[in-house]
Each structure stands twice: as C-alpha cells, then as structure tokens.
Design a protein around this motif. Structure first.
Motif, PDB file in Angstrom:
ATOM      1  N   SER A 137       0.571  -1.378   0.105  1.00 12.37           N
ATOM      2  CA  SER A 137      -0.133  -0.390   0.035  1.00 12.37           C
ATOM      3  C   SER A 137       1.036   1.195   0.248  1.00 12.37           C
ATOM      4  O   SER A 137       1.896   1.429   0.765  1.00 12.37           O
ATOM      5  N   ARG A 139       0.987   5.671   0.771  1.00 12.66           N
ATOM      6  CA  ARG A 139       0.171   6.534   1.440  1.00 12.66           C
ATOM      7  C   ARG A 139       0.910   7.923   0.981  1.00 12.66           C
ATOM      8  O   ARG A 139       1.869   8.219   1.643  1.00 12.66           O
ATOM      9  N   GLY A 153      -8.673   3.539   4.338  1.00 10.93           N
ATOM     10  CA  GLY A 153      -7.909   2.550   2.527  1.00 10.93           C
ATOM     11  C   GLY A 153      -8.138   4.141   1.850  1.00 10.93           C
ATOM     12  O   GLY A 153      -7.638   3.828   0.658  1.00 10.93           O
ATOM     13  N   GLN A 156      -5.561   5.206   0.331  1.00 12.64           N
ATOM     14  CA  GLN A 156      -4.350   5.065  -0.015  1.00 12.64           C
ATOM     15  C   GLN A 156      -3.775   5.719  -1.421  1.00 12.64           C
ATOM     16  O   GLN A 156      -5.297   6.286  -1.957  1.00 12.64           O
ATOM     17  N   ALA A 159      -2.103   0.584  -4.849  1.00  8.68           N
ATOM     18  CA  ALA A 159      -2.136  -0.782  -3.937  1.00  8.68           C
ATOM     19  C   ALA A 159      -1.987  -1.892  -5.113  1.00  8.68           C
ATOM     20  O   ALA A 159      -2.302  -1.551  -6.264  1.00  8.68           O
ATOM     21  N   TYR A 273      -1.874  -3.244   5.630  1.00 11.58           N
ATOM     22  CA  TYR A 273      -1.282  -3.852   5.091  1.00 11.58           C
ATOM     23  C   TYR A 273      -1.600  -5.394   4.244  1.00 11.58           C
ATOM     24  O   TYR A 273      -0.963  -6.093   3.315  1.00 11.58           O
ATOM     25  N   PRO A 277      -5.656  -2.687   1.228  1.00 15.55           N
ATOM     26  CA  PRO A 277      -4.532  -2.366  -0.071  1.00 15.55           C
ATOM     27  C   PRO A 277      -5.337  -3.688  -1.081  1.00 15.55           C
ATOM     28  O   PRO A 277      -6.291  -3.220  -2.598  1.00 15.55           O
TER      29      PRO A 277
END
Length: 327
Positions: A137, A139, A153, A156, A159, A273, A277
């Motif tokens: 992932s 960010r 999420g 993000q 991913a 993680y 993702p």
C-alpha cells in the motif's frame, strides 16, 4: 500515421504512459512503483531457489504478531526495506515483520510517501512450495509519519500485490482501474497481461478456512450454510495465501472471507497492509470488501498492526454476507 503498439508493454512504459495523462504528475509515484517491480523480481528469484539454497524453514524468531518467522519472511522484509531505504521520496516503511515503522531520514529532498507491506503473504505455504505473495500500500506522507499511516483505505494513493506461483504477477491500482503484469523471464521485465480487469458481479468461488467453522461468529456460519441453498453451485478454493485466493476471485468472481471467531474476536488479518490494499483492488475492479458491518476502506485505524474481520469479492456475494450481519 498511427503509432505502432509495442508487442510487450513493460511496467515502466505503462506507468510513464499513465503519467503523461496527468500533467500535474511528478513521476515520483512511477519511481515507487518501479521499485515495487524490482522487489518482485528479487523475491521471485529467491522463491525459485529457496529449496536448493536452504532458505525454507524457521529463523527461530517470533514477529510482533506472535508468529514464528520463516527465513523467507525475513528475506522478503529485507528486500522491501533495501528497495526503499535509498529512494528519496519514501519517508517510512511499515511491515508485518517490524514492530514499529521504519522512518527513513535524508537531507536530499522532501519525502512524499509511506509504503506499507506484508512482505510474504501465505508464508505457511513456503515449506511445501505452494503459492505465496506480497501485498503493498502506498500513502501520501502528510503531517507526521504516524498521522500518514493511520488513515483510512480511501486515502491510499496506490495498492496491489505480487504473486509468486507458476508465473510471477504484479497487480496494482492507482485509482484508475486494476492492471495485471506478468514477469517475462526472457527479458527480465513485467509486461502487461490485463488492463482494467473487471471482477464479475456474481461468481462461483468460495474461499475460506472451513476448518474453523465451529469457531466462527454466528453470522459467518449462517452465511456459509446459506451457500448450499443457492441455485448456482459454488466451488471451494482455499490455498492459505490471501493473494492467490483473491486472484482467482478477481477473474472468476465469488467471495473470500476470514471472519472473527472465538479465538480472535477482533479478526485475524491486518487492516493496513493486507485488508485495505486488497480492498482497493477489489473496489477498483468492481467488487467490494467488508468486515460484515462496515466497508473496509472506511475504517479509520487506531494502531499499525490492527486486525479486522474480512470478506472480499464480488458485489453479490458481499451483499449476501453483510445481510447476515445486519440480522
């Protein structure tokens, strides 16, 4: 004159082409994704030679999750760390195998990203040479490192996952669909296999560890029982590697679920993680991911190694799964 399309569209060329569609792009995300590709090549090479070079088995250590560390868990973690330790735009790395985030300091330039990884997903498969993977992932680094990590999420930037099996695959999304690349060993590059793959609205695959059925929360047991009453028959496919099970569902549709149970009331899989993702991949391909009670992408994490109950797959099956949790 029409531009001739390349026979093999490599990951790097694909990323550059996508970058050109966004005038505001700086090329930094392209550089990070390029490093992910290099990680995939290196880990794939270790996987091919693991049995020959004595790389299977345990190290004797236990990670922050309380899990026994495999030799290839440790190697995979080192490969990710080394890949990003000297990439100026990455300011921190979070890994399943590390107690705390690794903050990377550099005087060269302003850091832009945090990378979160499960270096080897499905490591219980390593000693029997079955499919494993890596999950990542990416960010934005905004504010402190901790603030940047503990975001939903939906924040993000990109991913995806790598899968090491009969082929080595790289699957990713940067919010513009899901794209699949396969490692071509002859040229040493990931080449495009599927662009903008779509997950079926309804599928045929059910993937879950039914050995834990009696421990599952009641809504999950009721959902599993209901599958037998469906007009369409489902096929059970469970490999022990989340990325492998999701990859089948990405193509064929269906559902993977690992619910809360008596032993782990908070769930087993890690939000930052693993779950988030892959939830991004599912949603970008037309699927969904849920805890049963909440959309995974909307969960605001409270800690780095937070666990959640998890179901991911086609929209029809996810809706059915959630119905049992709403009863």
């Amino acid at each position: 004159m029409q531009e001739k399309k390349p026979q093999h569209l490599t990951l790097n060329r694909f990323l550059v082409q996508r970058q050109l569609k966004h005038p505001e792009a700086t090329g930094e995300l392209t550089a990070v994704m390029d490093q992910i590709g290099k990680v995939g090549k290196i880990i794939s090479n270790y996987m091919r030679r693991a049995a020959l070079e004595g790389l299977t088995g345990l190290t004797g250590a236990v990670n922050v999750q309380g899990e026994k560390v495999k030799k290839l868990d440790e190697i995979g973690n080192s490969v990710f760390v080394e890949a990003f330790e000297y990439v100026d735009m990455v300011g921190a790395i979070v890994s399943e195998e590390m107690d705390r985030p690794l903050v990377i300091s550099s005087a060269n330039r302003k850091k832009k990203y945090v990378v979160l990884v499960d270096p080897i997903d499905g490591s219980s498969n390593l000693d029997v040479d079955c499919v494993v993977g890596s999950i990542f992932s990416i960010r934005n680094l905004k504010g402190s490192v901790e603030e940047s990590i503990l975001r939903k999420g939906t924040d993000q930037v990109a991913a995806g996952y790598l899968m090491y099996g009969t082929s080595t695959l790289l699957v990713y999304s940067a919010g513009d669909g899901v794209h699949i690349f396969v490692l071509d060993g002859q040229i040493g590059e990931f080449v495009l296999e599927h662009e903008n793959i779509r997950m079926p609205e309804r599928g045929k695959i059910v993937s879950s560890n039914f050995g834990n059925y009696r421990k599952w929360a009641q809504p999950a047991r009721e959902f599993a029982d209901s599958l037998a009453s469906e007009r369409e028959e489902y096929a059970l496919r469970y490999s022990g590697a989340l990325v492998a099970d999701l990859h089948q569902i990405l193509h064929l549709g269906g559902i993977y679920f690992y619910p809360e149970d008596a032993k782990r009331p908070e769930g087993k899989l890690r939000l930052l993680y693993e779950c988030a993702p892959l939830a991004m991949i599912a949603e970008q391909a037309g699927g969904a991911a849920t805890t049963g009670r909440a959309r995974v992408m909307d969960i605001h994490p409270e800690k780095v190694h937070q666990r959640v109950p998890y179901a991911i797959g086609s929209r029809y099956e996810i809706r059915r799964y959630e119905e049992f949790y709403r009863k």
